[in-house]
Write a protein that holds these residues in place. Structure first.
Motif, PDB file in Angstrom:
ATOM      1  N   VAL A   1      10.812   6.381  -1.304  1.00 49.54           N
ATOM      2  CA  VAL A   1      12.095   6.858  -0.776  1.00 49.54           C
ATOM      3  C   VAL A   1      12.220   8.362  -0.919  1.00 49.54           C
ATOM      4  O   VAL A   1      11.626   8.982  -1.806  1.00 49.54           O
ATOM      5  N   GLU A   2      13.045   8.929  -0.034  1.00 51.10           N
ATOM      6  CA  GLU A   2      13.343  10.355  -0.091  1.00 51.10           C
ATOM      7  C   GLU A   2      14.224  10.710  -1.281  1.00 51.10           C
ATOM      8  O   GLU A   2      14.071  11.772  -1.888  1.00 51.10           O
TER       9      GLU A   2
ATOM     10  N   ALA B   1      17.257   4.910  -2.146  1.00 54.12           N
ATOM     11  CA  ALA B   1      17.392   3.758  -3.037  1.00 54.12           C
ATOM     12  C   ALA B   1      18.454   4.095  -4.057  1.00 54.12           C
ATOM     13  O   ALA B   1      18.686   5.273  -4.369  1.00 54.12           O
ATOM     14  N   ASP B   2      19.101   3.076  -4.588  1.00 56.12           N
ATOM     15  CA  ASP B   2      20.014   3.340  -5.698  1.00 56.12           C
ATOM     16  C   ASP B   2      19.297   3.081  -7.020  1.00 56.12           C
ATOM     17  O   ASP B   2      18.142   2.650  -7.050  1.00 56.12           O
TER      18      ASP B   2
ATOM     19  N   GLN C   1       9.560   3.356 -10.357  1.00 57.71           N
ATOM     20  CA  GLN C   1       8.351   3.706 -11.097  1.00 57.71           C
ATOM     21  C   GLN C   1       7.522   4.705 -10.294  1.00 57.71           C
ATOM     22  O   GLN C   1       7.735   4.874  -9.088  1.00 57.71           O
ATOM     23  N   PRO C   2       6.547   5.360 -10.930  1.00 54.85           N
ATOM     24  CA  PRO C   2       5.683   6.287 -10.202  1.00 54.85           C
ATOM     25  C   PRO C   2       4.843   5.552  -9.169  1.00 54.85           C
ATOM     26  O   PRO C   2       4.426   4.400  -9.376  1.00 54.85           O
ATOM     27  N   LEU C   3       4.564   6.230  -8.065  1.00 54.11           N
ATOM     28  CA  LEU C   3       3.779   5.621  -7.001  1.00 54.11           C
ATOM     29  C   LEU C   3       2.389   5.188  -7.461  1.00 54.11           C
ATOM     30  O   LEU C   3       1.952   4.074  -7.121  1.00 54.11           O
ATOM     31  N   PRO C   4       1.645   6.001  -8.217  1.00 54.01           N
ATOM     32  CA  PRO C   4       0.316   5.545  -8.654  1.00 54.01           C
ATOM     33  C   PRO C   4       0.359   4.239  -9.442  1.00 54.01           C
ATOM     34  O   PRO C   4      -0.527   3.388  -9.297  1.00 54.01           O
TER      35      PRO C   4
ATOM     36  N   ASP D   1       9.292  -5.031  -5.235  1.00 55.15           N
ATOM     37  CA  ASP D   1       8.669  -4.986  -6.551  1.00 55.15           C
ATOM     38  C   ASP D   1       8.692  -3.591  -7.165  1.00 55.15           C
ATOM     39  O   ASP D   1       8.782  -3.459  -8.389  1.00 55.15           O
ATOM     40  N   ALA D   2       8.571  -2.559  -6.330  1.00 60.61           N
ATOM     41  CA  ALA D   2       8.506  -1.197  -6.858  1.00 60.61           C
ATOM     42  C   ALA D   2       9.196  -0.240  -5.907  1.00 60.61           C
ATOM     43  O   ALA D   2       8.975  -0.292  -4.691  1.00 60.61           O
ATOM     44  N   VAL D   3      10.027   0.630  -6.447  1.00 56.35           N
ATOM     45  CA  VAL D   3      10.656   1.720  -5.704  1.00 56.35           C
ATOM     46  C   VAL D   3      10.137   3.018  -6.301  1.00 56.35           C
ATOM     47  O   VAL D   3      10.172   3.212  -7.521  1.00 56.35           O
ATOM     48  N   CYS D   4       9.645   3.918  -5.439  1.00 54.44           N
ATOM     49  CA  CYS D   4       9.000   5.142  -5.899  1.00 54.44           C
ATOM     50  C   CYS D   4       9.646   6.343  -5.224  1.00 54.44           C
ATOM     51  O   CYS D   4       9.759   6.382  -3.990  1.00 54.44           O
ATOM     52  N   HIS D   5      10.076   7.306  -6.022  1.00 56.39           N
ATOM     53  CA  HIS D   5      10.711   8.507  -5.493  1.00 56.39           C
ATOM     54  C   HIS D   5       9.628   9.464  -4.997  1.00 56.39           C
ATOM     55  O   HIS D   5       8.899  10.070  -5.792  1.00 56.39           O
ATOM     56  N   VAL D   6       9.506   9.576  -3.670  1.00 59.27           N
ATOM     57  CA  VAL D   6       8.465  10.412  -3.061  1.00 59.27           C
ATOM     58  C   VAL D   6       9.096  11.219  -1.926  1.00 59.27           C
ATOM     59  O   VAL D   6       9.010  10.844  -0.758  1.00 59.27           O
TER      60      VAL D   6
END
Length: 282
Positions: free
Chosen positions: A200-201, A171-172, A8-11, A222-227
């Motif tokens: 994660v990168e 992350a996968d 999901q988005p970081l915000p 709980d949350a993985v965010c592509h950043v």
């Protein structure tokens, strides 16, 4: 039980999991420091936080300088290779912008406190702190006698954050996370927390096992965010390099209250993009 890690988005993740008065761990040792996530916490205005980190550096200086932190649990604080954290120091010496409560540990003591939290026991036992004055200033350290040998040991209260935030390389698509390089206490901090956010990168179809890597399964996140570049000005091994020049520049920025405030307004609070240079090609 946690829900499996949702991409999901970081915000969105920060808004759901970081609350005023919360207990937040932001872990990363030398690299993988979660700057972008910490900046999102600042943008969303969470305040009166208790924050914990094994080696707080510039990120905690920024959070403290904006007055968002009420209490710091830490072991060593400084701008690595440069000197003091001037916003941290100003808060301690002059209560600016607000008084700051401290709980200082040794590295070994705080690492063991995380292990106790991850193990869901109330405290950890180690040999340490003898001959120091830290127990006089931290009521979460105590000396106890071993019930089997009579030897005096040190006990440290378990660390159990409301939310742990870390940065990792990959992350996968199912929300499993892999990190490698200097790992610090990220695994223990995740397992000790009620909730967890991982930036994660890169998100890949499938994780490929790497020597000496750590894999965190989706059900502890709980949350993985592509950043991408989410650790800047620190780095992510194999993805980016440390911006040593920024750490030197920060010394001058942080020495002056007005210059610090202006820099944070212009470079962190006014934007939703991670600050810094583009990701270095691998």
């Amino acid at each position: 039980m946690r829900k499996a890690g949702k991409i999901q988005p970081l915000p969105e993740a920060v808004g759901a999991l970081v609350k005023d008065g919360g207990f937040v761990a932001l872990e990363g040792f030398t690299h993988l420091i979660p700057f972008a996530a910490g900046h999102e916490v600042l943008r969303q205005g969470a305040t009166d936080l208790t924050v914990v980190r094994l080696t707080p550096d510039v990120l905690f200086d920024q959070m403290i300088g904006l007055g968002r932190v009420a209490r710091v649990i830490f072991s060593y604080g400084g701008n690595p290779g440069v000197g003091s954290l001037h916003r941290f120091r100003d808060a301690i010496e002059h209560d600016w912008p607000r008084p700051l409560e401290l709980r200082e540990h040794s590295h070994a003591g705080l690492a063991n406190a995380y292990v106790a939290g991850a193990s869901h026991v109330p405290f950890a036992v180690l040999r340490g702190y003898a001959g120091t004055d830290l127990p006089e200033h931290n009521d979460e350290i105590a000396f106890i006698d071993c019930p089997f040998t009579g030897e005096q040991m040190s006990a440290v209260k378990a660390i159990n954050p409301d939310v742990t935030i870390i940065h990792a390389q990959q992350a996968d698509k199912h929300g499993n996370v892999q990190l490698w390089g200097l790992s610090g206490v990220q695994k223990e901090a995740i397992l000790a927390a009620t909730s967890a956010i991982v930036t994660v990168e890169e998100i890949v179809d499938e994780l490929v096992a790497r020597p000496r890597s750590i894999v965190l399964p989706s059900w502890v996140i709980d949350a993985v965010c592509h950043v991408p570049n989410g650790a800047w000005p620190s780095y992510a091994a194999d993805y980016s390099v440390r911006d040593n020049g920024f750490y030197e520049e920060w010394d001058g920025i942080a020495r002056d209250r007005d210059r610090f405030t202006q820099w944070m307004e212009e470079n962190v609070l006014a934007t939703d993009a991670p600050v810094g240079a583009p990701v270095v090609a691998r």
